[in-house]
Design a protein around this motif. Structure first.
Motif, PDB file in Angstrom:
ATOM      1  N   ARG A 118     -31.490  36.296  -2.780  1.00 17.52           N
ATOM      2  CA  ARG A 118     -32.571  35.462  -3.313  1.00 17.52           C
ATOM      3  C   ARG A 118     -33.317  36.186  -4.427  1.00 17.52           C
ATOM      4  NH1 ARG A 118     -36.516  32.545   0.468  1.00 17.52           N
ATOM      5  NH2 ARG A 118     -36.377  30.956  -1.151  1.00 17.52           N
ATOM      6  N   ALA A 119     -33.446  37.500  -4.314  1.00 18.02           N
ATOM      7  CA  ALA A 119     -34.163  38.256  -5.341  1.00 18.02           C
ATOM      8  C   ALA A 119     -33.463  38.165  -6.688  1.00 18.02           C
ATOM      9  CB  ALA A 119     -34.304  39.713  -4.917  1.00 18.02           C
ATOM     10  N   ARG A 120     -32.141  38.115  -6.671  1.00 19.69           N
ATOM     11  CA  ARG A 120     -31.388  38.074  -7.927  1.00 19.69           C
ATOM     12  C   ARG A 120     -31.699  36.836  -8.757  1.00 19.69           C
ATOM     13  NH1 ARG A 120     -27.171  41.116  -5.272  1.00 19.69           N
ATOM     14  NH2 ARG A 120     -26.415  39.273  -4.178  1.00 19.69           N
ATOM     15  N   ARG A 121     -32.121  35.752  -8.119  1.00 18.23           N
ATOM     16  CA  ARG A 121     -32.419  34.535  -8.878  1.00 18.23           C
ATOM     17  C   ARG A 121     -33.919  34.306  -9.076  1.00 18.23           C
ATOM     18  NH1 ARG A 121     -34.197  30.430  -5.736  1.00 18.23           N
ATOM     19  NH2 ARG A 121     -33.633  30.317  -3.521  1.00 18.23           N
ATOM     20  N   MET A 122     -34.734  35.301  -8.763  1.00 20.06           N
ATOM     21  CA  MET A 122     -36.165  35.177  -9.025  1.00 20.06           C
ATOM     22  C   MET A 122     -36.429  35.227 -10.529  1.00 20.06           C
ATOM     23  SD  MET A 122     -37.840  37.581  -6.042  1.00 20.06           S
ATOM     24  CE  MET A 122     -39.480  36.859  -6.097  1.00 20.06           C
ATOM     25  N   ARG A 131     -34.294  43.174 -16.922  1.00 19.28           N
ATOM     26  CA  ARG A 131     -34.433  42.886 -15.488  1.00 19.28           C
ATOM     27  C   ARG A 131     -34.269  44.152 -14.644  1.00 19.28           C
ATOM     28  NH1 ARG A 131     -34.804  37.526 -13.976  1.00 19.28           N
ATOM     29  NH2 ARG A 131     -34.148  38.048 -11.853  1.00 19.28           N
ATOM     30  N   LEU A 132     -34.787  45.258 -15.161  1.00 20.87           N
ATOM     31  CA  LEU A 132     -34.754  46.523 -14.432  1.00 20.87           C
ATOM     32  C   LEU A 132     -35.925  46.613 -13.470  1.00 20.87           C
ATOM     33  CD1 LEU A 132     -33.847  49.007 -17.313  1.00 20.87           C
ATOM     34  CD2 LEU A 132     -32.401  48.424 -15.352  1.00 20.87           C
ATOM     35  N   GLY A 137     -39.658  44.189  -7.898  1.00 17.88           N
ATOM     36  CA  GLY A 137     -38.253  43.865  -7.687  1.00 17.88           C
ATOM     37  C   GLY A 137     -37.624  44.623  -6.536  1.00 17.88           C
ATOM     38  N   ASP A 138     -37.895  45.929  -6.445  1.00 22.19           N
ATOM     39  CA  ASP A 138     -37.316  46.724  -5.365  1.00 22.19           C
ATOM     40  C   ASP A 138     -37.777  46.224  -4.002  1.00 22.19           C
ATOM     41  OD1 ASP A 138     -35.760  48.567  -6.880  1.00 22.19           O
ATOM     42  OD2 ASP A 138     -37.599  49.629  -7.437  1.00 22.19           O
ATOM     43  N   GLN A 139     -39.064  45.914  -3.882  1.00 28.36           N
ATOM     44  CA  GLN A 139     -39.587  45.433  -2.600  1.00 28.36           C
ATOM     45  C   GLN A 139     -38.955  44.100  -2.210  1.00 28.36           C
ATOM     46  OE1 GLN A 139     -41.271  46.863  -5.026  1.00 28.36           O
ATOM     47  NE2 GLN A 139     -43.151  47.865  -4.333  1.00 28.36           N
ATOM     48  N   HIS A 140     -38.755  43.214  -3.199  1.00 30.44           N
ATOM     49  CA  HIS A 140     -38.168  41.913  -2.871  1.00 30.44           C
ATOM     50  C   HIS A 140     -36.701  42.048  -2.469  1.00 30.44           C
ATOM     51  CE1 HIS A 140     -41.621  39.531  -3.580  1.00 30.44           C
ATOM     52  NE2 HIS A 140     -41.699  39.784  -4.879  1.00 30.44           N
ATOM     53  N   MET A 141     -35.970  42.929  -3.129  1.00 33.98           N
ATOM     54  CA  MET A 141     -34.563  43.108  -2.760  1.00 33.98           C
ATOM     55  C   MET A 141     -34.413  43.760  -1.386  1.00 33.98           C
ATOM     56  SD  MET A 141     -32.361  43.991  -6.187  1.00 33.98           S
ATOM     57  CE  MET A 141     -33.388  45.306  -6.845  1.00 33.98           C
ATOM     58  N   ASP A 142     -35.310  44.703  -1.064  1.00 32.12           N
ATOM     59  CA  ASP A 142     -35.146  45.507   0.145  1.00 32.12           C
ATOM     60  C   ASP A 142     -35.941  45.001   1.346  1.00 32.12           C
ATOM     61  OD1 ASP A 142     -33.520  47.161  -1.365  1.00 32.12           O
ATOM     62  OD2 ASP A 142     -35.139  48.566  -1.837  1.00 32.12           O
ATOM     63  N   ILE A 143     -37.046  44.261   1.117  1.00 29.00           N
ATOM     64  CA  ILE A 143     -37.954  43.954   2.221  1.00 29.00           C
ATOM     65  C   ILE A 143     -38.222  42.459   2.387  1.00 29.00           C
ATOM     66  CG2 ILE A 143     -40.272  44.340   3.143  1.00 29.00           C
ATOM     67  CD1 ILE A 143     -40.318  46.995   1.552  1.00 29.00           C
ATOM     68  N   GLY A 191     -34.634  51.495 -11.192  1.00 29.04           N
ATOM     69  CA  GLY A 191     -33.550  51.500 -12.157  1.00 29.04           C
ATOM     70  C   GLY A 191     -32.434  50.516 -11.865  1.00 29.04           C
ATOM     71  N   ARG A 192     -32.592  49.705 -10.809  1.00 33.68           N
ATOM     72  CA  ARG A 192     -31.587  48.688 -10.510  1.00 33.68           C
ATOM     73  C   ARG A 192     -31.801  47.449 -11.372  1.00 33.68           C
ATOM     74  NH1 ARG A 192     -31.901  48.053  -4.091  1.00 33.68           N
ATOM     75  NH2 ARG A 192     -34.127  48.395  -4.501  1.00 33.68           N
ATOM     76  N   VAL A 193     -30.737  46.690 -11.582  1.00 34.78           N
ATOM     77  CA  VAL A 193     -30.830  45.423 -12.295  1.00 34.78           C
ATOM     78  C   VAL A 193     -30.941  44.310 -11.262  1.00 34.78           C
ATOM     79  CG1 VAL A 193     -29.695  43.812 -13.862  1.00 34.78           C
ATOM     80  CG2 VAL A 193     -29.510  46.279 -14.249  1.00 34.78           C
ATOM     81  N   MET A 194     -32.030  43.533 -11.329  1.00 34.10           N
ATOM     82  CA  MET A 194     -32.259  42.472 -10.362  1.00 34.10           C
ATOM     83  C   MET A 194     -31.783  41.136 -10.954  1.00 34.10           C
ATOM     84  SD  MET A 194     -35.765  41.497  -8.305  1.00 34.10           S
ATOM     85  CE  MET A 194     -36.400  40.154  -9.298  1.00 34.10           C
ATOM     86  N   GLY A 195     -30.508  40.846 -10.777  1.00 29.97           N
ATOM     87  CA  GLY A 195     -29.977  39.585 -11.270  1.00 29.97           C
ATOM     88  C   GLY A 195     -29.535  39.649 -12.715  1.00 29.97           C
ATOM     89  N   GLU A 196     -28.410  40.298 -12.955  1.00 34.79           N
ATOM     90  CA  GLU A 196     -27.929  40.469 -14.325  1.00 34.79           C
ATOM     91  C   GLU A 196     -27.708  39.132 -15.026  1.00 34.79           C
ATOM     92  OE1 GLU A 196     -24.368  42.859 -16.738  1.00 34.79           O
ATOM     93  OE2 GLU A 196     -24.467  42.889 -14.540  1.00 34.79           O
TER      94      GLU A 196
END
Length: 228
Positions: free
Chosen positions: A97-101, A137-138, A85-91, A142-147
């Protein structure tokens, strides 16, 4: 393979009455799956086929609506949220787009039957961990990817049990404890519907009952406060 080769293979298996599970990561791949499925169902109608979009990582809301219309299922890679998740949000695809994966909530909202998986050995096999990832979705940081795509513990439990059985057309035999089904079960130290969502993955499995035989877990149960 080319779209033409894909259509030819899909049509052959569909016509033979076989279940087809298609590996779909990007939304363009999901679109090809849906276009092909619609064409094949038009040429060869088959009620209750239960063909499945596996991974379904970037499937859009419109695509989930279409899956429901075509009678398709989605086997969603929930562990992916934690693992990358972190890699998709940042890279790779960015935060929007990552939030809806791996959009399990959207799939359920539009009536698409789902299951959840780990894609082992890509990530470790463990349905309780998979439940936790779909519910929280952590990411590792520790971030939430698409609450908005979180699902309830009840929905996640159904997805890793009856959901998988439904996709294999085995829900009349397995997936839940009901009269007439196999009495296969897991014995857990805690109720996954009652513990905090972040702790679902740490629930100890005492053992299983499969085919009438009891199998004890080789992993020691964690010590509890006030006990030895």
């Amino acid at each position: 393979m080319s779209p033409e080769e894909f259509r030819e293979a899909f049509e052959a298996f569909h016509s033979a009455g076989v279940l087809v599970h298609v590996h779909c990561n990007g939304d363009q791949t999901t679109q090809l799956f849906l276009d092909t499925l619609e064409a094949i169902l038009t040429a060869h109608p088959r009620p209750d086929h239960r063909h499945t979009c596996t991974h379904s990582q970037m499937s859009t809301t419109a695509q989930y609506k279409r899956m429901a219309t075509l009678g398709a299922c989605a086997n969603i890679f929930a562990n992916h949220i934690w693992a990358w998740g972190d890699q998709h949000m940042d890279i790779t695809v960015g935060p929007d787009r990552a939030r809806r994966m791996n959009a399990a909530a959207t799939a359920l909202r539009h009536g698409v039957p789902i299951s959840l998986h780990s894609d082992t050995p890509v990530t470790p096999l463990g349905p309780l961990h998979t439940m936790k990832h779909a519910v929280t979705r952590l990411t590792v940081s520790g971030r939430v990817m698409g609450e908005a795509e979180r699902i309830s513990a009840q929905q996640a439990l159904e997805a890793v049990t009856l959901g998988g059985a439904y996709m294999l057309k085995m829900d009349h035999e397995i997936g839940s404890l009901e009269a007439g089904k196999f009495a296969d079960m897991a014995v857990l130290s805690q109720d996954p519907l009652e513990v905090p969502a972040e702790e679902i993955g740490t629930i100890h499995v005492y053992g299983t009952v499969v085919g009438g035989r009891h199998h004890t877990s080789n992993v020691p149960a964690p010590a509890r406060a006030g006990t030895r």
